[in-house]
Design an enzyme around this catalytic site. Structure first.
Site, PDB file in Angstrom:
ATOM      1  N   GLY A  10     -11.170  -2.938 -13.504  1.00 20.81           N
ATOM      2  CA  GLY A  10     -11.662  -2.102 -12.015  1.00 20.81           C
ATOM      3  C   GLY A  10     -12.340  -0.930 -12.676  1.00 20.81           C
ATOM      4  O   GLY A  10     -12.478  -0.014 -13.515  1.00 20.81           O
ATOM      5  N   GLY A  13      -9.184   1.537 -13.046  1.00 27.81           N
ATOM      6  CA  GLY A  13      -7.967   0.887 -13.968  1.00 27.81           C
ATOM      7  C   GLY A  13      -8.687   1.357 -14.625  1.00 27.81           C
ATOM      8  O   GLY A  13      -8.045   1.264 -16.560  1.00 27.81           O
ATOM      9  N   THR A  36     -12.085 -10.621 -10.718  1.00 26.63           N
ATOM     10  CA  THR A  36     -12.965 -11.586  -9.531  1.00 26.63           C
ATOM     11  C   THR A  36     -14.161 -10.256  -9.549  1.00 26.63           C
ATOM     12  O   THR A  36     -14.661 -10.053 -10.102  1.00 26.63           O
ATOM     13  CB  THR A  36     -11.748 -10.236  -7.888  1.00 26.63           C
ATOM     14  N   THR A  98      -3.217 -11.354  -3.080  1.00 26.36           N
ATOM     15  CA  THR A  98      -2.794 -10.209  -4.523  1.00 26.36           C
ATOM     16  C   THR A  98      -1.734  -8.861  -4.294  1.00 26.36           C
ATOM     17  O   THR A  98      -1.383  -9.201  -5.371  1.00 26.36           O
ATOM     18  CB  THR A  98      -4.450  -9.662  -4.955  1.00 26.36           C
ATOM     19  N   THR A 123      -1.860   3.666  -2.117  1.00 18.38           N
ATOM     20  CA  THR A 123      -3.105   4.043  -1.945  1.00 18.38           C
ATOM     21  C   THR A 123      -2.593   5.302  -0.520  1.00 18.38           C
ATOM     22  O   THR A 123      -1.675   4.822   0.592  1.00 18.38           O
ATOM     23  CB  THR A 123      -4.018   3.954  -0.778  1.00 18.38           C
ATOM     24  N   ASP A 124      -3.475   6.411  -0.055  1.00 19.31           N
ATOM     25  CA  ASP A 124      -3.198   7.288   0.636  1.00 19.31           C
ATOM     26  C   ASP A 124      -3.161   6.250   2.522  1.00 19.31           C
ATOM     27  O   ASP A 124      -3.011   7.393   3.585  1.00 19.31           O
ATOM     28  CB  ASP A 124      -3.828   8.909   1.228  1.00 19.31           C
ATOM     29  N   GLU A 125      -3.755   5.140   2.162  1.00 20.64           N
ATOM     30  CA  GLU A 125      -3.937   4.547   3.549  1.00 20.64           C
ATOM     31  C   GLU A 125      -3.235   3.994   3.814  1.00 20.64           C
ATOM     32  O   GLU A 125      -2.814   4.135   5.017  1.00 20.64           O
ATOM     33  CB  GLU A 125      -5.152   3.411   3.393  1.00 20.64           C
ATOM     34  N   TYR A 147      -6.249  -4.487   4.899  1.00 17.62           N
ATOM     35  CA  TYR A 147      -5.874  -3.786   3.202  1.00 17.62           C
ATOM     36  C   TYR A 147      -4.412  -3.332   2.958  1.00 17.62           C
ATOM     37  O   TYR A 147      -4.052  -2.810   2.583  1.00 17.62           O
ATOM     38  CB  TYR A 147      -7.181  -2.651   3.379  1.00 17.62           C
ATOM     39  N   LYS A 151      -0.871  -2.821   0.760  1.00 16.26           N
ATOM     40  CA  LYS A 151      -0.905  -2.664  -0.152  1.00 16.26           C
ATOM     41  C   LYS A 151       0.518  -1.441  -0.054  1.00 16.26           C
ATOM     42  O   LYS A 151       1.698  -1.404  -0.282  1.00 16.26           O
ATOM     43  CB  LYS A 151      -1.702  -0.968  -0.156  1.00 16.26           C
ATOM     44  N   LYS A 186     -18.684   0.561  -1.789  1.00 16.61           N
ATOM     45  CA  LYS A 186     -17.947   1.103  -1.685  1.00 16.61           C
ATOM     46  C   LYS A 186     -18.898   2.838  -1.180  1.00 16.61           C
ATOM     47  O   LYS A 186     -19.883   2.590  -1.611  1.00 16.61           O
ATOM     48  CB  LYS A 186     -16.477   2.040  -2.172  1.00 16.61           C
TER      49      LYS A 186
END
Ligand code: NAD
Ligand code: DAU
Length: 337
Positions: A10, A13, A36, A98, A123-125, A147, A151, A186
């Site tokens: 990805g 990564g 994917t 996943t 993630t900061d989310e 999402y 996470k 994005k």
């Protein structure tokens, strides 16, 4: 170190794999990636012939495959995830499969292989919408999209494994990342590629929500620092420290190409759109890490890369991409136009 890098084909990564092989000559890397729609083996072209590198196509939820690979490595660095918030709003199931179940499979494999270290790329989310101030690693998690909930779910399993089994995990929580090789869904790669083609830049709502954009190499150096210098059981925020609105992203990109303001198109807002994320990165900085690119420098590199690598992204903006695009982007209701 022998690293198993999941999701290594990805965007982030693959940059981490290149960085690791370039800067740590004694290390080897196996990438496990399902490929994917967001995964792309071409992202790994520059390391394909390195004898320290191997690619395996597969799913992190496949316990048999993961356990075989875990036996031959020292550490798992988990990038594998469904990563797009808008897709999670449309179909959350694969995110849970996943980002939560897949993480569980990796944890079990690392535990039975008796690994001394595991790194989860989060993630900061997970902190949710942050109206003021900056999130510290000790702040409670408050995810607000499928999402970010997935996470956070992956993180919760890690927290439980730490407490229950003394599992040696490090978690990084990175901010919104941009740069080369990012799938053009994005905001930054979408707006750059649309601008090149004189297509509208679809801004959600009034475009005032802000993100802390960090250049991909800086994010990967942060992960590398946490992996090698961080303490197991600890979580580390990674971010640049800026606040850039959706409108400012569009303005920056239109200015870079000398394209007209009329390409800005306000569309219906994202459901539950988080207005702001902001992380305090003092903890990682205390280990010697600091970002090297500000938004202007990072955007110059990124715009140039998309201009020079149209053979990489043009094939991606076809079939499935446009199906999602048409489903996702809706005109503003008449009353607000
Ligand atoms: P990406 O969507 O570009 O890449 C994800 C990769 O994971 C792809 O190669 C995909 O094929 C692979 N993958 C997906 N499901 C898999 C599965 N079940 N088994 C094996 N491989 C699978 O995502 P990205 O932007 O590079 O993000 C990487 C990680 O960093 C994610 O965990 C994401 O949550 C996190 N993160 C991303 C950002 C960002 O702004 N992009 C910021 C902070 C954290
Ligand atoms: O903060 C870290 C997160 O950053 C990562 O965990 C996610 O994997 C990554 O996708 C990213 O999430 P965001 O939701 O912040 O990124 P996105 O590019 O989707 O949106 C950034 C901002 O731009 C957000 O305020 C929504 C807005 N936006 C986005 C798109 C795709 C638009 O206005 N128009 C768009 O077309």
């Amino acid at each position: 170190m022998r690293l198993l890098v999941t999701g290594g084909a990805g965007f982030i990564g693959s940059e981490f794999v290149r960085l690791t092989l370039r800067e740590h000559p004694e290390d080897s890397v196996v990438v496990l990636d399902k490929l994917t729609y967001a995964g792309n083996e071409r992202n790994l072209d520059s390391v394909r012939n390195d004898p320290r590198f191997r690619f395996v196509r597969g799913d992190i939820a496949d316990a048999g495959m993961v356990s075989r690979l875990a036996t031959d490595c020292d550490v798992i660095v988990n990038f594998a995830a469904e990563s797009h918030v808008d897709r999670s709003l449309e179909a959350p199931g694969q995110f849970i499969q996943t980002d939560v179940y897949g993480t569980y499979v990796l944890l079990e494999a690392a535990r039975s292989a008796k690994h001394k270290r595991f790194l989860q790329v989060s993630t900061d989310e997970v902190y949710g919408d942050v109206a003021t101030g900056r999130s510290a690693e000790t702040d409670p998690l408050s995810p607000r999209s499928p999402y970010s909930a997935s996470k956070a779910g992956g993180e919760m399993l890690i927290w439980a494994y730490r407490s229950s089994y003394g599992f040696p995990a490090i978690i990084t929580r990175g901010s919104n990342t941009y740069g080369h090789n990012q799938y053009p869904e994005k905001i930054i790669p979408l707006f750059i590629t649309n601008a090149i083609d004189n297509q509208p830049l679809p801004i959600y709502g009034d475009g005032s929500a802000v993100r802390d954009y960090i250049f991909v190499e800086d994010h990967c150096r942060g992960i590398d620092t946490a992996l090698r210098k961080g303490a197991v059981g600890e979580n580390y925020n990674i971010g640049f420290g800026g606040e850039t609105s959706g409108v400012a992203v569009a303005d920056t990109i239109l200015a870079a190409f000398g394209k007209p303001d009329s390409l800005k198109l306000h569309v219906q807002d994202r459901l539950g759109h988080d207005r702001r994320y902001a992380v305090d990165t003092a903890k990682l900085r205390s280990l010697g890490w600091a970002p090297r690119h500000d938004f202007t420098q990072g955007m110059e590199l990124t715009v140039r890369w998309y201009v020079e690598n149209q053979a990489w992204w043009r094939p991606l903006k076809s079939g499935e991409f446009w199906d999602f695009y048409q489903r996702n982007y809706k005109p503003l209701p008449a009353a607000t136009v």
